[in-house]
Design a protein around this motif. Structure first.
Motif, short mmCIF file in Angstrom:
data_model
loop_
_atom_site.label_atom_id
_atom_site.label_comp_id
_atom_site.label_asym_id
_atom_site.label_seq_id
_atom_site.Cartn_x
_atom_site.Cartn_y
_atom_site.Cartn_z
N THR A 108 14.82 25.93 51.57
CA THR A 108 16.19 26.44 51.65
C THR A 108 16.84 25.92 52.92
OG1 THR A 108 15.52 28.45 50.50
CG2 THR A 108 17.63 28.50 51.64
N ILE A 109 18.06 25.40 52.77
CA ILE A 109 18.78 24.83 53.92
C ILE A 109 20.19 25.39 53.95
CG2 ILE A 109 19.70 22.70 54.93
CD1 ILE A 109 17.32 21.23 53.74
N GLN A 110 20.61 25.81 55.14
CA GLN A 110 21.98 26.23 55.38
C GLN A 110 22.54 25.39 56.53
OE1 GLN A 110 23.72 28.64 53.71
NE2 GLN A 110 22.02 29.30 52.40
N GLU A 111 23.73 24.83 56.33
CA GLU A 111 24.38 24.04 57.38
C GLU A 111 25.83 24.48 57.54
OE1 GLU A 111 22.01 19.78 57.50
OE2 GLU A 111 24.04 19.85 56.67
N ARG A 112 26.26 24.57 58.79
CA ARG A 112 27.65 24.88 59.09
C ARG A 112 28.22 23.77 59.97
NH1 ARG A 112 24.20 27.88 62.05
NH2 ARG A 112 24.56 28.06 64.31
N ARG A 113 29.46 23.40 59.69
CA ARG A 113 30.07 22.25 60.38
C ARG A 113 31.44 22.62 60.93
NH1 ARG A 113 29.35 20.80 55.40
NH2 ARG A 113 31.56 20.29 55.11
N SER A 127 41.06 20.37 62.17
CA SER A 127 39.93 21.11 62.72
C SER A 127 39.18 21.71 61.54
CB SER A 127 40.38 22.21 63.69
OG SER A 127 40.95 21.65 64.86
N GLY A 128 38.56 20.83 60.78
CA GLY A 128 37.92 21.25 59.54
C GLY A 128 36.61 21.98 59.77
N GLY A 129 36.16 22.65 58.72
CA GLY A 129 34.88 23.35 58.78
C GLY A 129 34.22 23.35 57.42
N GLY A 130 32.92 23.55 57.42
CA GLY A 130 32.17 23.61 56.16
C GLY A 130 30.98 24.53 56.29
N LEU A 131 30.55 25.08 55.16
CA LEU A 131 29.35 25.91 55.10
C LEU A 131 28.60 25.53 53.83
CD1 LEU A 131 27.65 28.18 56.31
CD2 LEU A 131 29.04 29.82 55.01
N SER A 148 27.07 23.87 47.33
CA SER A 148 26.11 23.02 48.03
C SER A 148 26.79 22.17 49.09
CB SER A 148 25.37 22.13 47.03
OG SER A 148 26.30 21.41 46.23
N SER A 149 28.10 22.00 48.99
CA SER A 149 28.90 21.31 50.01
C SER A 149 30.32 21.85 49.93
CB SER A 149 28.89 19.79 49.77
OG SER A 149 29.78 19.14 50.66
N SER A 150 30.87 22.27 51.06
CA SER A 150 32.21 22.87 51.05
C SER A 150 32.98 22.44 52.29
CB SER A 150 32.12 24.39 50.99
OG SER A 150 31.45 24.90 52.13
N VAL A 151 34.29 22.51 52.18
CA VAL A 151 35.14 22.19 53.34
C VAL A 151 36.46 22.93 53.21
CG1 VAL A 151 36.13 20.13 52.22
CG2 VAL A 151 36.14 20.31 54.71
N ILE A 152 36.93 23.43 54.34
CA ILE A 152 38.30 23.94 54.47
C ILE A 152 38.93 23.22 55.64
CG2 ILE A 152 39.77 25.92 54.96
CD1 ILE A 152 37.71 27.73 53.74
N GLY A 153 40.07 22.64 55.41
CA GLY A 153 40.76 21.92 56.47
C GLY A 153 41.59 22.86 57.32
#
Length: 719
Positions: A326-331, A373-377, A420-425
């Motif tokens: 299991t992998i969780q990544e935040r960007r 200033s984007g982000g992802g989880l 599995s991959s997301s982004v909000i700008g």
């Protein structure tokens, strides 16, 4: 009195010398014979035994085989199997081409043959493979070694030449992972390991645990055995990236006024240094991004093996293997997007010499433009389940049979609501200023000249958003019935039939909101959700990070918190969808027959071995694909278009092929410690899943200069 001595051959001497030992110290019980000066037995343990067994496996094989053997129960070298495999000549590993790798080996390349064409077996059984891609379906057949921990592994064999008796698919190599068997281990044995990992690449560095254990015992006078192993590992990690991540736009692709530079001597050319000539090729940067990613990885493995040998000629083995990763990544990122209009006025730059030209410096006016200033989880999980049964029967001296069957499934999918991959700008619009990117050092340096006070949390809002859901499930059902016949003391025959069914489903969906110009207002978000952080500390030690011109501010924010505010303000669902728009389903059914002859003989005073085999393999392929019908294209941003589709439907195509695959191996002991070998083998490597999909699909995202799509053919022949 008779004296027995232990004499090492040069191979053993070399191993002992490498370990700093001139002799091998025997481990013996005190006996009367010992007291009389007689040596009955030498037992070599630990690292020396491991190296000797590896060398023996390689030496005694008819083909080209390398091996790594555990030095003791629960003591296979390296926690990760891929890390161990790179010890073998000709084997290299990748450390980050796949999501979640971040420096840990995942897939192997053998003698230049890539991961898709190396077959991985677990106790001789073909294993299913599944993994995910960020923005599309997964097409790869490559096995991910990070899914398996090494504590229960007793040996890994790398067959660099094929044999008729092993499954096809390993053009580079076939890797067989052998796990612990209680009847092989014998009496009560066990191992417990506790480790701690401190990874200072993580922003909030902490000590994460690795706990493992293996237990094995036999009962009923050695007729019944059980082995149980388990391991749990956790790791926090982080990494930072910078660059023109969305690519370079080629010159004059659409019209002379867009993505163009003024000709040398033309009006506006004075704003540029070293302009490309009329025959030079050049591209202009589309963006610059500074990205920071923090992740958490959890690995859980377990295996249960039960064996029963009611007689010396009959043995049954039932085993179950479980693996969960299991992998969780935040960007969070800081990004600036350019319009590449060199003739519009307000742009300046300098360039390298031709004929292929890149900017050294590129600068544009920034009035009415946005800073991202984007982000992802991202969250995803891979789960492996394998249940197998094996029976071995010695019918009489020199004649034996085996039956092996297993059902194994590997499934990868999202592990949170966002996908599995997301982004909000996150966007902030400016009323003026200038943006410059300098590529003359290792770190591209973004400089911003903005109106005072505009880069503030009170001006932040959100823009485009994307919630991607990638899914992959692979199933292997395999049965093998075969045996051996020792014709005489020097000749033997291996024979059998294998049935294999491989099912693979790979799918993808994307919920996308094309509000790249912003939606709502800054008032939709409390100022405190946008936290200021610096850029420079992400790239300490890289030339360019200390450049005083570097813009050293960025906003970081909690993805779930901002998504919740966005959902309340706009009514848009901030979640991925399980209603897949890309859905490929393929079934491969193979029937194999194999026959292999082995002969040991002498040529003069030299002992030789000959092995000749033939494998016949017949495969039927059925593949279907969810084919969407495109209706129209929507322009959603400067260089981004989306295809809108109508109702999709499945199309199905079929294919088949068959092969005769020979192998011939010869080895001869020229001297006591010198063996010469020659091998000729044929095997096949099947195409990736996308190449044999059963219909035509188009990817939703389209650029100004191209779009992408796929058309597969299930009748495509293997390599």
């Amino acid at each position: 009195m008779r004296t027995l001595t232990f004499e090492m051959n040069p191979v053993a001497k070399g191993i002992a010398a490498a370990l700093g030992a001139a002799t091998v110290t025997p481990v013996m019980a005190q006996t009367a014979e010992e007291e009389a000066g007689m040596m009955e037995e030498v037992t070599v343990t630990g690292v020396r035994r491991s190296l000797l067994e590896s060398a023996t496996l390689k030496r005694d094989s008819d083909g080209v085989v390398d091996a790594i053997v555990a030095e003791d129960i629960g003591k296979f070298p390296d926690t990760n199997l891929a890390e161990s495999l790179q010890r073998i000549t000709g084997v290299s590993i990748d450390r980050g081409s796949s999501r979640g790798a971040e420096g840990e080996g995942q897939r192997i390349t053998v003698r230049g043959i890539g991961p898709d064409f190396n077959l991985v077996l677990l106790n001789g059984r073909q294993m299913p493979t599944s993994s995910l891609q960020a923005t599309t379906t997964n097409n790869s057949r490559a096995f991910d070694f990070s899914n398996l921990a090494s504590e229960s592994v007793t040996a890994v064999e790398v067959f660099k030449t094929s044999m008729a008796t092993i499954p096809t698919g390993g053009i580079g190599a076939t890797v067989n992972i052998r796990t612990a068997r209680p009847l092989d281990i014998g009496d009560l044995s066990g191992s417990v390991g506790v480790k701690g990992v401190w990874d200072d690449s993580a922003a909030d560095s902490s000590l994460t645990p690795e706990v493992s254990g293996i237990f094995s015992n036999v009962f009923a006078d050695g007729k019944f055995g059980i082995a149980l192993s388990a391991i749990y590992q956790e790791r926090d990690y982080g990494y930072n990236q910078a660059g023109t991540t969305s690519g370079w736009i080629p010159q004059n692709y659409l019209d002379p006024g867009w993505q163009a530079l003024p000709a040398q001597g033309a009006p506006g050319s004075e704003n540029y240094e070293n302009l490309p000539g009329p025959d030079d090729l050049y591209s202009l940067p589309q963006n610059i991004t500074y990205l920071s990613t923090q992740g958490n990885r959890e690995r859980l493995n377990g295996q249960l093996v039960v064996q029963f040998a009611p007689t010396d000629s009959l043995e049954f083995t039932l085993d179950y293997t479980y693996s969960e990763l299991t992998i969780q990544e935040r960007r969070n990122d800081l990004g600036a997007w350019f319009i590449q209009c060199g003739t519009c006025g307000g742009s300046t730059g300098s360039f390298t010499d031709g004929p292929i030209v890149t900017p050294l410096v590129w600068s544009e006016d920034w009035a009415g433009r946005d800073l991202g200033s984007g982000g992802g989880l991202d969250g995803w999980k891979t789960e492996l389940n394998s249940l197998g049964f094996n029976a071995q029967w010695i019918a009489r001296d020199g004649l034996g049979f085996h039956f092996d069957v297993h059902s194994s499934t590997s499934e990868s999918g999202r592990d949170n609501r966002y996908g599995s991959s997301s982004v909000i700008g996150g966007v902030l619009f400016t009323s003026g200023g200038r943006a410059t990117i300098d590529y003359q050092q290792d770190l591209p340096v973004l400089s911003l000249d903005l109106p005072a006070g505009e880069y503030a949390a009170a001006n932040m809002l959100t823009g485009g958003a994307s919630f991607r859901n990638s899914y992959n499930k692979s199933e292997v059902t395999q049965a093998d019935l075969g045996g051996y016949w020792d014709i005489n003391d020097t000749m033997s025959l291996d024979f059998g039939v294998t049935s294999t069914e491989v099912k693979n489903r790979t799918a993808f969906s994307n919920v996308q909101y094309d509000n790249w110009g912003g939606i709502g207002s800054p008032a939709d978000y409390p100022d405190e959700v946008w936290q200021l952080a610096d850029v420079r500390s992400l790239f300490t030690g890289i030339p360019g990070a200390n450049n005083p011109a570097l813009w050293n501010q960025r906003f970081v924010w909690n993805f779930a918190e901002v998504a919740n505010y966005r959902e309340i303000a706009t009514g848009q669902s901030m979640a991925a969808s399980d209603d897949f728009t890309d859905d490929l389903r393929t079934t491969e059914e193979s029937m194999s027959l194999y026959l292999q002859y082995s002969w040991n003989f002498d040529i003069g005073s030299m002992n030789a071995n000959l092995r000749a085999g033939i494998r016949y393999e017949d495969t039927d392929v059925t593949s279907s694909a969810l084919v969407p019908i495109p209706d129209y294209i929507t322009w959603v941003a400067a260089n981004e278009y989306n295809i809108t589709f109508g109702e999709p439907d499945f199309t199905e195509l079929d294919g088949s092929y068959d092969y005769w695959l020979p192998n011939l191996d010869f080895s001869i002991n020229v001297m006591e410690d010198l063996i010469l070998r020659a091998s000729y083998t044929e095997t096949i490597g099947r195409p990736d899943w996308r190449s044999i999909q059963g219909g035509q699909t188009l990817n939703t995202l389209v650029r100004r200069n191209f779009g992408t799509g796929q058309q597969g053919n299930p009748g495509l022949l293997p390599l």
